[in-house]
Design an enzyme around this catalytic site. Sequence first.
Site, short mmCIF file in Angstrom:
data_model
loop_
_atom_site.label_atom_id
_atom_site.label_comp_id
_atom_site.label_asym_id
_atom_site.label_seq_id
_atom_site.Cartn_x
_atom_site.Cartn_y
_atom_site.Cartn_z
N CYS A 199 13.68 10.85 6.56
CA CYS A 199 13.70 10.36 7.96
C CYS A 199 15.10 10.53 8.54
CB CYS A 199 13.26 8.91 8.00
SG CYS A 199 14.13 7.90 6.82
N LYS A 238 0.89 -1.18 0.00
CA LYS A 238 0.00 0.00 0.00
C LYS A 238 0.92 1.22 0.00
CE LYS A 238 -1.64 3.02 2.28
NZ LYS A 238 -1.56 4.43 1.79
P1 NAD Z 1 2.50 8.66 7.56
O1 NAD Z 1 2.77 7.84 8.77
O2 NAD Z 1 1.44 9.67 7.61
O3 NAD Z 1 2.11 7.71 6.33
C1 NAD Z 1 2.93 6.63 5.94
C2 NAD Z 1 2.07 5.59 5.26
O4 NAD Z 1 1.14 5.09 6.23
C3 NAD Z 1 1.23 6.11 4.09
O5 NAD Z 1 1.17 5.11 3.09
C4 NAD Z 1 -0.13 6.29 4.73
O6 NAD Z 1 -1.20 6.19 3.80
C5 NAD Z 1 -0.16 5.14 5.70
N1 NAD Z 1 -1.11 5.30 6.82
C6 NAD Z 1 -1.59 6.45 7.36
N2 NAD Z 1 -2.47 6.17 8.34
C7 NAD Z 1 -2.52 4.82 8.44
C8 NAD Z 1 -3.25 3.91 9.28
N3 NAD Z 1 -4.09 4.32 10.21
N4 NAD Z 1 -3.04 2.59 9.11
C9 NAD Z 1 -2.16 2.15 8.19
N5 NAD Z 1 -1.49 2.94 7.35
C10 NAD Z 1 -1.65 4.26 7.48
O7 NAD Z 1 3.91 9.26 7.13
P2 NAD Z 1 4.23 10.19 5.89
O8 NAD Z 1 3.70 11.55 6.22
O9 NAD Z 1 3.83 9.56 4.61
O10 NAD Z 1 5.84 10.18 5.95
C11 NAD Z 1 6.53 10.97 6.83
C12 NAD Z 1 6.98 10.17 8.04
O11 NAD Z 1 7.61 8.96 7.65
C13 NAD Z 1 8.04 10.89 8.84
O12 NAD Z 1 7.77 10.77 10.23
C14 NAD Z 1 9.33 10.17 8.52
O13 NAD Z 1 10.34 10.24 9.46
C15 NAD Z 1 8.85 8.79 8.32
N6 NAD Z 1 9.79 8.05 7.47
C16 NAD Z 1 10.62 7.15 8.03
C17 NAD Z 1 11.54 6.47 7.24
C18 NAD Z 1 12.49 5.48 7.84
O14 NAD Z 1 13.10 4.72 7.09
N7 NAD Z 1 12.64 5.45 9.15
C19 NAD Z 1 11.58 6.70 5.89
C20 NAD Z 1 10.72 7.63 5.34
C21 NAD Z 1 9.80 8.30 6.15
#
Ligand code: NAD
Length: 500
Positions: free
Chosen positions: A298, A188
């Site tokens: 991140c 997803k």
């Molecule tokens: P997010 O958590 O809002 O979304 C990430 C994914 O989760 C998306 O596909 C979203 O649709 C999905 N999602 C949202 N709500 C959900 C739910 N209730 N259940 C299941 N899936 C759900 O994050 P974002 O805004 O897309 O990305 C930014 C964040 O991601 C930052 O905090 C960043 O640090 C983190 N990040 C971490 C890494 C890493 O490798 N540690 C890499 C990239 C981004």
Amino acid sequence: MDTQSTRLSLPSEPRTFGFYVDGAEVPAGGRDVFERNSPGHDVPVTRIPKCTPADLDDAVDAARRAFDDRRWSGLNGQARAAVLLRAGALIRERAEEIAYWETLENGKPISQARGEVAGCADMFDYASGLARSLHGDSFNNLGDGMFGLVTREPVGVVGIITPWNFPFLILCERVPYILASGCTIVVKPSEVTSATTLILAQILTEAGLPAGCMNVVTGSGSTIGQALIEHPRVDMLSFTGSTAVGRRVVEAAGKSNFKKLGLELGGKNPQIVFADADLEDAADGVAFGIAFNTGQCCVSGSRLIVERSVANEFAQMVQDKLAKAVVGDPLDEATQVGAITTDAQNRTIMDYIAKGQAEGARLICGGEALDMGRGQYIAPTIFGDVTPDMAIAREEIFGPVLTILPFDTVDEAISIANDTEYGLAASVWTKNIDKALMVTRRVQAGRFWVNCTLAGGPELPLGGFKQSGWGREAGIYGVEEYTQVKSVHIEIGKRTPWIA
Ligand code: NAD
């Protein structure tokens, strides 16, 4: 697109994608469609289906069948490796297309997207070798009557949820390793950056991956994402995103089938600069670490922890570097810093900049939206006079905002670096090997860079300490995460009877 000019042109109309189940693209049909606007230009570029929970069930069923009948896990490593190698070659053939749609949906510079896509092809090459070399262990020291084996078996159906900041790179840090292990997949992607995930599904089918082994279901996190994390027939979930949603993933796994989890979450990563560093290199690295991908990484180096004796001079050097970074149209080959990916993220970053000023931090540069005629852009920003208790020093901003925290001793630098709930990545800049090693040992972070930052590749694992996550992706560690270990005792010869 006009590849002759130094600026690629926008598509004449949005590209329409279907989702992907059981080896075939499924058109949106009567489903709602999400139209994505390019954040750099504010024009519609893709049309992506909003899948239903029933679509997710179909995808999980396809992945389940493909795993249970062993059409993939039952192949030998050589056959799995051949598919992964072909996929790497096809990514290279379609690299320009992938980079273009990645840039359009995400807003990152086209030159950067091209580099990422090349790195992704390399992930497939590297993981192909792991498909052949993955092995267990044997125990020949259990006495003449017993022989022991430890075998690795694929976990099963793996769900992957990805964020919008590196849609293709984060996907490719997982998919080839998961396939190398013999698992099957349901992805997803983020609802705003799904295009290149759907292109990868096409590529894998063309590379010879059996139907059902790679499925992509598009839609929002609250519907499809939530249904995937709760799904009882998914054996493992790899989630990359915010720490807040990561908590929901852990709760959902506990309430459903205790699926195994891999979590890659947020970071507030220190860049520790000692006075004895090559300050020219360090300034370039710190500027790169905060402005690359507009700070929406991140692993962005968002906390500059710098030795007080050089703090002012060094801040000026970073400011001078950032002033020269080319911010602009992501489709322009010369651009180094592109657009902010989502409206919500744009607001979050501007709110943090306002909060930093309200908290009493000193704005050294940037701090404003840049008017490029269309799209959303923020100038790389530095805050001085920051104290460790300020929100801008503690919370992940996920934008091009650097906070400066001075230190006087090595212990103080380490203590400031560790004063965070996160532990994703860290950099240290010094020409003194003792200091470099001491800091590397004592700062809690899953990825460490000495006299560099944001370096990476297929060999070394990724992952976080503390609230930055669980488990590791990539490298041999990444494949092993998607296996479970079985111990096998084999009795040799006549059994010593329990009942005489
Ligand atoms: P997010 O958590 O809002 O979304 C990430 C994914 O989760 C998306 O596909 C979203 O649709 C999905 N999602 C949202 N709500 C959900 C739910 N209730 N259940 C299941 N899936 C759900 O994050 P974002 O805004 O897309 O990305 C930014 C964040 O991601 C930052 O905090 C960043 O640090 C983190 N990040 C971490 C890494 C890493 O490798 N540690 C890499 C990239 C981004």
